[in-house]
Scaffold this motif. Structure first.
Motif, short mmCIF file in Angstrom:
data_model
loop_
_atom_site.label_atom_id
_atom_site.label_comp_id
_atom_site.label_asym_id
_atom_site.label_seq_id
_atom_site.Cartn_x
_atom_site.Cartn_y
_atom_site.Cartn_z
N ARG A 11 0.86 -1.14 -0.06
CA ARG A 11 0.00 -0.03 -0.05
C ARG A 11 0.88 1.33 -0.02
N ALA A 139 -6.31 1.10 1.22
CA ALA A 139 -6.81 -0.18 1.82
C ALA A 139 -5.70 -1.17 1.76
N ASP A 140 -5.85 -2.14 2.95
CA ASP A 140 -4.93 -3.23 2.93
C ASP A 140 -5.73 -4.31 3.77
N ASP A 141 -5.04 -5.19 4.40
CA ASP A 141 -5.87 -6.12 4.99
C ASP A 141 -5.95 -5.64 6.42
N HIS A 142 -5.69 -4.65 6.78
CA HIS A 142 -5.91 -3.78 8.19
C HIS A 142 -6.99 -2.93 8.08
N GLY A 143 -7.70 -2.49 6.92
CA GLY A 143 -8.63 -1.84 6.96
C GLY A 143 -8.55 -0.57 5.54
N ALA A 144 -9.63 0.39 5.73
CA ALA A 144 -9.36 1.26 4.96
C ALA A 144 -9.43 2.83 5.54
N HIS A 152 -15.24 4.18 6.81
CA HIS A 152 -16.41 3.52 6.90
C HIS A 152 -17.47 3.72 6.01
N LEU A 231 -11.53 -2.78 -3.41
CA LEU A 231 -10.77 -3.25 -2.23
C LEU A 231 -11.08 -2.08 -1.15
N GLU A 234 -14.63 -2.52 0.00
CA GLU A 234 -14.92 -3.64 0.83
C GLU A 234 -14.12 -3.75 2.32
N ARG A 235 -13.17 -3.16 2.14
CA ARG A 235 -12.35 -2.91 3.63
C ARG A 235 -12.99 -1.80 4.29
N ASP A 237 -16.13 -1.87 4.79
CA ASP A 237 -17.63 -2.36 5.20
C ASP A 237 -18.53 -2.30 4.11
#
Length: 284
Positions: A11, A139-144, A152, A231, A234-235, A237
């Motif tokens: 990211r 965004a990555d695997d921890h959020g946006a 959100h 992505l 989706e991150r 929510d």
């Protein structure tokens, strides 16, 4: 065994690449420029798209040696392996140097730089940078995040919702037929509180992710149109429903047609309409 950087690192690299080309793009934005066309008279490209993609590619491949770049203008370049195989994992960057080129060329401030990182077939990091507004959606695997703050999404019922699209363009009329395309446009206009055709799929997705709008959709998209933005959504929510010739596609960047929205409302009728229309499109 090739070591792949963590999604957070990918990211950060994507953001660095986007910020690298932004000053040059801002310097020529709203200045006279020569444009050419690709698919049809409505699908434009400038020399700045190509130059930005080359500069982005240089930053990405220097930061992650052996990585592959799939760009809108240059196709696939770089790399020493393949993604989604039993070989060592390879990072594939999915790049749109200027998403919303028609806006960029005309002086309309709704365009962005979109960069996603894919590993083993899955998008794991993404950045959409709006240089004019100086907003970074990431965004990555921890959020946006929007400019570093957690993001959100939210989405309300159709009667109170805003739809952002780039629909319909000439390609949609050719793909779906004029009657079907304009019937869907009529439905959007009547069913939703607002419908805006703005010309950047990536910005549409991240504006929904930020809670600035409710739902977005598109037909005949490419990986670079949606990979990073989906992505981020989706991150944040939100959700993305992708289709290819009417069949559900699990990974957003592999879909041709889609509906995507913030958390809350299902927008089931719009999803149904888009899936049905997707099923009418011919195989490549």
């Amino acid at each position: 065994m090739r070591t792949v950087p963590a999604p957070q690192t990918l990211r950060a690299i994507a953001e660095e690449a986007a910020r690298t080309v932004a000053p040059d793009l801002l310097a020529v934005f709203r200045a006279p420029m020569t444009i050419s066309t690709k698919r049809d008279a409505h699908d434009v490209v400038t020399l700045h798209d190509r130059a930005a993609e080359e500069a982005i590619t240089a930053v990405l491949t220097a930061a992650v040696p052996g990585s592959v770049v799939l760009g809108e203008e240059g196709g696939t370049t770089g790399g020493t392996g393949t993604t989604g195989s039993t070989a060592d994992p390879v990072v594939r960057w999915i790049v749109d140097p200027i998403d919303g080129t028609a806006n960029f060329a005309r002086g309309l401030a709704y365009w962005c730089i979109s960069i996603a990182a894919e590993v083993d077939g899955a998008v794991v990091a993404g950045v959409v940078f709006d240089p004019v507004a100086d907003h970074v959606f990431a965004a990555d695997d921890h959020g946006a995040w929007l400019d570093g703050a957690p993001m959100h999404s939210s989405s309300g019922p159709a009667g109170a919702a805003t739809v952002l699209t780039s629909f319909p363009v000439q390609q949609d009329l050719d793909l779906l037929g004029e009657a079907a395309a304009f019937d869907l446009l009529r439905d959007l206009t009547l069913r939703y509180r607002h419908h805006h055709s703005l010309g950047s799929g990536a910005l549409n997705l991240v504006h929904v992710a930020a809670g600035w709008s409710d739902v977005t959709m598109g037909f005949a998209t490419h990986p670079w149109d949606v990979a990073a933005g989906a992505l981020v959504l989706e991150r944040a929510d939100g959700w993305f429903r992708g289709f290819r010739r009417g069949e559900v596609v699990d990974r957003a960047h592999l879909a041709d047609d889609y509906v995507a929205a913030g958390a809350g409302e299902s927008h089931a009728e719009l999803v149904r309409r888009v899936q049905e229309l997707s099923a009418t499109t011919a195989a490549d």
